[in-house]
Write a protein that holds these residues in place. Structure first.
Motif, PDB file in Angstrom:
ATOM      1  N   ARG A 174       0.650  -1.250   0.054  1.00  0.00           N
ATOM      2  CA  ARG A 174      -0.056  -0.193   0.101  1.00  0.00           C
ATOM      3  C   ARG A 174       0.745   1.313  -0.021  1.00  0.00           C
ATOM      4  NH1 ARG A 174      -2.582  -2.844   4.527  1.00  0.00           N
ATOM      5  NH2 ARG A 174      -4.302  -4.113   3.716  1.00  0.00           N
ATOM      6  N   ILE A 175       1.976   1.212   0.892  1.00  0.00           N
ATOM      7  CA  ILE A 175       2.757   2.537   0.854  1.00  0.00           C
ATOM      8  C   ILE A 175       3.499   2.676  -0.427  1.00  0.00           C
ATOM      9  CG2 ILE A 175       4.724   3.256   2.177  1.00  0.00           C
ATOM     10  CD1 ILE A 175       3.870   1.518   4.675  1.00  0.00           C
ATOM     11  N   GLU A 176       3.968   1.524  -1.014  1.00  0.00           N
ATOM     12  CA  GLU A 176       4.738   1.913  -2.221  1.00  0.00           C
ATOM     13  C   GLU A 176       3.675   2.258  -3.248  1.00  0.00           C
ATOM     14  OE1 GLU A 176       7.550  -1.198  -3.697  1.00  0.00           O
ATOM     15  OE2 GLU A 176       6.310  -1.564  -5.249  1.00  0.00           O
ATOM     16  N   ALA A 177       2.496   1.809  -3.443  1.00  0.00           N
ATOM     17  CA  ALA A 177       1.647   2.290  -4.191  1.00  0.00           C
ATOM     18  C   ALA A 177       1.121   3.852  -4.050  1.00  0.00           C
ATOM     19  CB  ALA A 177       0.308   1.462  -4.113  1.00  0.00           C
ATOM     20  N   ALA A 178       1.242   4.266  -2.769  1.00  0.00           N
ATOM     21  CA  ALA A 178       0.897   5.525  -2.457  1.00  0.00           C
ATOM     22  C   ALA A 178       1.859   6.341  -2.787  1.00  0.00           C
ATOM     23  CB  ALA A 178       0.688   5.845  -0.713  1.00  0.00           C
ATOM     24  N   LEU A 179       3.096   5.874  -2.710  1.00  0.00           N
ATOM     25  CA  LEU A 179       4.124   6.637  -3.002  1.00  0.00           C
ATOM     26  C   LEU A 179       4.503   6.832  -4.539  1.00  0.00           C
ATOM     27  CD1 LEU A 179       6.875   5.396  -0.569  1.00  0.00           C
ATOM     28  CD2 LEU A 179       5.985   7.751  -0.705  1.00  0.00           C
ATOM     29  N   SER A 180       3.838   5.856  -5.273  1.00  0.00           N
ATOM     30  CA  SER A 180       3.805   6.052  -6.750  1.00  0.00           C
ATOM     31  C   SER A 180       2.442   6.663  -7.339  1.00  0.00           C
ATOM     32  CB  SER A 180       3.774   4.395  -7.264  1.00  0.00           C
ATOM     33  OG  SER A 180       4.786   3.910  -6.961  1.00  0.00           O
ATOM     34  N   GLY A 181       1.703   7.505  -6.425  1.00  0.00           N
ATOM     35  CA  GLY A 181       0.539   8.174  -6.816  1.00  0.00           C
ATOM     36  C   GLY A 181      -0.903   7.683  -6.792  1.00  0.00           C
ATOM     37  N   VAL A 182      -1.042   6.346  -6.307  1.00  0.00           N
ATOM     38  CA  VAL A 182      -2.310   5.544  -6.191  1.00  0.00           C
ATOM     39  C   VAL A 182      -2.947   6.410  -4.917  1.00  0.00           C
ATOM     40  CG1 VAL A 182      -3.362   3.629  -6.114  1.00  0.00           C
ATOM     41  CG2 VAL A 182      -1.399   3.713  -7.215  1.00  0.00           C
ATOM     42  N   ARG A 183      -4.158   6.396  -4.932  1.00  0.00           N
ATOM     43  CA  ARG A 183      -4.838   6.783  -3.826  1.00  0.00           C
ATOM     44  C   ARG A 183      -5.425   5.779  -2.971  1.00  0.00           C
ATOM     45  NH1 ARG A 183      -7.236  12.812  -5.104  1.00  0.00           N
ATOM     46  NH2 ARG A 183      -5.744  13.515  -6.676  1.00  0.00           N
ATOM     47  N   LEU A 184      -5.287   5.671  -1.750  1.00  0.00           N
ATOM     48  CA  LEU A 184      -5.755   4.488  -1.172  1.00  0.00           C
ATOM     49  C   LEU A 184      -5.527   4.506   0.360  1.00  0.00           C
ATOM     50  CD1 LEU A 184      -3.466   1.404  -1.263  1.00  0.00           C
ATOM     51  CD2 LEU A 184      -2.657   3.584  -1.582  1.00  0.00           C
ATOM     52  N   ASN A 185      -6.361   3.965   1.210  1.00  0.00           N
ATOM     53  CA  ASN A 185      -6.337   4.027   2.722  1.00  0.00           C
ATOM     54  C   ASN A 185      -5.451   2.568   3.255  1.00  0.00           C
ATOM     55  OD1 ASN A 185      -7.566   6.356   2.829  1.00  0.00           O
ATOM     56  ND2 ASN A 185      -9.586   5.065   2.683  1.00  0.00           N
ATOM     57  N   THR A 186      -6.337   1.874   4.161  1.00  0.00           N
ATOM     58  CA  THR A 186      -5.771   0.688   4.342  1.00  0.00           C
ATOM     59  C   THR A 186      -7.095  -0.378   4.321  1.00  0.00           C
ATOM     60  OG1 THR A 186      -6.219   0.823   6.620  1.00  0.00           O
ATOM     61  CG2 THR A 186      -3.983   1.160   5.822  1.00  0.00           C
ATOM     62  N   ASP A 187      -7.142  -1.599   4.640  1.00  0.00           N
ATOM     63  CA  ASP A 187      -8.150  -2.426   4.662  1.00  0.00           C
ATOM     64  C   ASP A 187      -8.949  -1.892   5.879  1.00  0.00           C
ATOM     65  OD1 ASP A 187      -6.228  -3.505   6.160  1.00  0.00           O
ATOM     66  OD2 ASP A 187      -6.493  -5.547   5.680  1.00  0.00           O
TER      67      ASP A 187
END
Length: 658
Positions: A174-187
């Motif tokens: 999740r953190i890697e995706a967020a650092l790549s610009g994806v918008r997400l929270n956690t499950d």
């Protein structure tokens, strides 16, 4: 999402509660592809209305699978393919979406490619962990069945991740995706409504079962009432989860500037044995500093974890304090329950979890608005205890009537850009933080007028704030008036409705209202007369510009920032001292100056301050020269602010009124 078509790729099928319910929430969904443990569904150019109707049919069809989808409704190039097939023929539509080449592909490779395909929303509604971090092995994901399908977080091309099922991604993924610009929270955030629903159910049953035992309700009556309240409980839960997601968005907006505060909060939790950063995949100090140097802060997945810890920590502190016992929070207790329970409000007072319910609502509201570090920041600046800060927070919301403004900002959903809603909310939060700090310090200050409970604080200040609010644009200095106009124009330019833009922009000039009301009580002057002198002092001596300069000073060191905030408060105090001195001069002078205090205007305030400056000509001249020299030597620094503050403090201390 309710007015504009958007594309979705998902994991799950329409018979699943999570996936199925999610894929019915908008008629604008264009579901391009999905897969479960049996089939792969592919529809490269779906018609939103037709496909939505078919999904509704399948959702209502017992034990449906993608194999039940009406093939005649699927766009050219699409289809439903069994995961048991040896190979799936590729066509141009499939190649365009997935980037695959060749004439055919295995089901595994197709699913792997779909996870990396571009879409607006990736909707995880089925069992499995499909995304990890580059630094992790497949074994780290702990889901061997999906090793061949799984991708890395930086390979996601979805704009948003919705994690309806648990563990769709690893936390590092999740953190890697967020650092790549994806918008997400956690499950945990995306699934928290389930836990919230359970909490409500338990607390409602404790209330009603007590009535059953007391013979005030039958079991059948209880069961009927529980069923009738289902929708209302659902609305309560949705509202709580909306606010929690908003909390993460507000913290994300200021995350780069708050890295130091977040690190200090994590350090405090670690020192108390309540947090292990390695286990939670939160950055260590070196990694946090690197983020800060890059102009980045904690990501949404990290902020989701920190928000949870913030609520857990604050709940424990509130339970240990006397805040939940304040009479003001009885309405908090009553409003926690659905309307069907309100008829039993007397029984709520004896609910065995009464304090816990109040503390839960309080900590949710404080963290949702102020952020995970709110309590630490206010406590550090105000030197007050948890109970005083919690009461101050509740009082500030009521005194400045912030809740109607917050509701109006939320009502802009789908009507204005989310960015302007965030901007408006941050203005509200800034005032809420300052006033919580001010009231907490005011209530805790030795020798200060005791304010007591929340109701007393509200009674002491709300009427005065109400009186100043419609006049503030006419009362403030020209410097503040220009800032006010610029802020209104800025908010309107972002898309805020004019009336709301003005109401929110007025909050910052109103920050001094509580100081002015106290000065009014001490001097005997009306609130308006005191306000006019206070703002004239701010303009003529330069307090307004000094505070603005202090607020704009960027200090990398935490303690420099704390000291700067205290300088700002010192400046407010010094301005108040001089205001009181001017009021005393008017009283002692008598004559026309004193008579005009009954009907104050801008000219009267200018004359009063001018008379005071004449009386204090020597010290005022030294201060004017000192501030001019500091200002002429370049931008303001912490050292310059400290020198200026010392000079202004000397002026306030030496002031004469006769």
């Amino acid at each position: 999402t309710q007015t504009e078509p958007f594309t979705v790729i998902g994991v799950g099928d329409m018979s699943g509660d999570v996936f199925g319910n999610g894929m019915l929430l908008s008629k604008q969904i264009r579901l391009l592809a999905a897969f479960d443990h049996r089939d792969i569904f592919f529809d490269p150019d779906p018609d939103p209305a037709t496909s939505h109707a078919e999904r509704v049919r399948m959702f209502n069809l017992p034990r449906s699978s993608w194999a039940d989808y009406d093939r005649s409704l699927i766009s050219p190039g699409g289809g439903v393919f069994s995961r048991g097939a040896k190979a799936i023929p590729l066509n141009d539509a499939m190649r365009a979406l997935t980037g695959l080449t060749g004439d055919e592909v295995t089901p595994t490779d197709l699913m792997h490619a779909l996870l990396k395909a571009p879409c607006d929303l990736m909707w995880f509604g089925g069992i499995g962990t499909y995304v990890k971090a580059t630094s992790e092995t497949h074994a780290d994901a702990g889901d061997k069945a999906n090793d061949a399908i799984r991708i890395n977080g930086n390979e996601l091309k979805a704009r948003v991740i919705g994690e309806g099922a648990n563990l769709g991604l690893t936390q590092r993924g999740r953190i890697e995706a967020a650092l790549s610009g994806v918008r997400l929270n956690t499950d945990a955030i995306d699934n928290s409504a389930g836990v919230d629903s359970s909490d409500h159910e338990v607390n409602i049953k404790i209330l009603l079962n007590g009535l059953v035992r007391a013979g005030q309700m039958t079991e059948d009556g209880r069961d009927t009432l529980l069923a009738e309240m289902t929708e209302d409980v659902g609305l309560h839960v949705l509202r709580h989860n909306y606010n929690q997601t908003l909390a993460i968005s507000l913290q994300e907006a200021t995350a780069p500037a708050d890295v130091d505060a977040h690190v200090r909060f994590m350090e405090r939790l670690e020192a108390a044995g309540k947090l292990n950063r390695k286990i939670e995949f939160l950055p260590d100090n070196a990694a946090a500093r690197a983020r800060m140097e890059q102009g980045r802060g904690l990501t949404r997945p990290e902020l989701s974890v920190l928000t949870a810890y913030g609520k857990i920590q604050l709940f424990d502190e509130l339970i240990a304090s006397d805040a939940p016992d304040d009479p003001w929070f009885r309405e908090t207790l009553v409003s926690y329950f659905p309307k069907g329970c309100r008829q039993f409000d007397a029984a709520m007072d004896s609910h065995r979890l009464r304090r816990e319910i109040i503390a839960t609502v309080m900590c949710n509201e404080m963290v949702d608005l102020g952020g995970a570090t709110f309590m630490d920041r206010v406590r550090e600046s105000a030197l007050a205890d948890t109970g005083a800060i919690a009461r101050a927070f509740a009082a500030a919301r009521a005194i400045f009537r912030l809740d109607p403004l917050i509701d109006a900002i939320k009502a802009l959903d789908l009507k204005a850009p989310a960015s302007v809603q965030t901007s408006l909310m941050l203005d509200v939060v800034a005032v809420l933080r300052r006033q919580s700090f001010w009231l907490a310090r005011r209530a805790s200050h030795p020798g200060a007028r005791p304010l007591g409970d929340i109701g007393s604080m509200v009674s002491a200040y709300r009427a005065g704030v109400d009186a100043l609010t419609p006049r503030v644009g006419d009362l403030v200095s020209s410097f503040e008036a220009q800032r006010l106009i610029a802020r209104i124009d800025d908010l309107e330019g972002q898309g805020a409705p004019p009336e709301l833009a003005r109401s929110v922009a007025l909050l910052r000039p109103l920050i001094s209202a509580t100081d002015i009301i106290d000065l009014s009580g001490a001097t005997g002057f009306s609130v308006e007369a005191t306000a006019r002198i206070h703002h004239e002092v701010g303009a003529v001596i330069g307090f307004d510009e000094m505070r603005f300069a202090a607020g704009q000073t960027a200090a990398p060191d935490h303690w420099d920032r704390v000291a700067t905030r205290r300088i700002i408060e010192d400046l407010m105090g010094e301005q108040g001292q001089i205001t009181a001195s001017v009021c005393a001069l008017v009283t002692h002078a008598g004559g026309a100056l004193a008579e005009k205090a009954e009907k104050p205007n801008a000219r009267w305030a200018r004359d009063a301050v001018a008379a005071w400056l004449t009386l204090n000509e020597v010290e005022a001249g030294k201060t004017r020269d000192s501030l001019a020299e500091l200002s002429a030597s370049g931008g303001w620094t912490f050292a310059k602010l400290a020198i200026a503050n010392a000079q202004l403090n000397a002026l306030a201390g030496a002031a004469r009124s006769q």
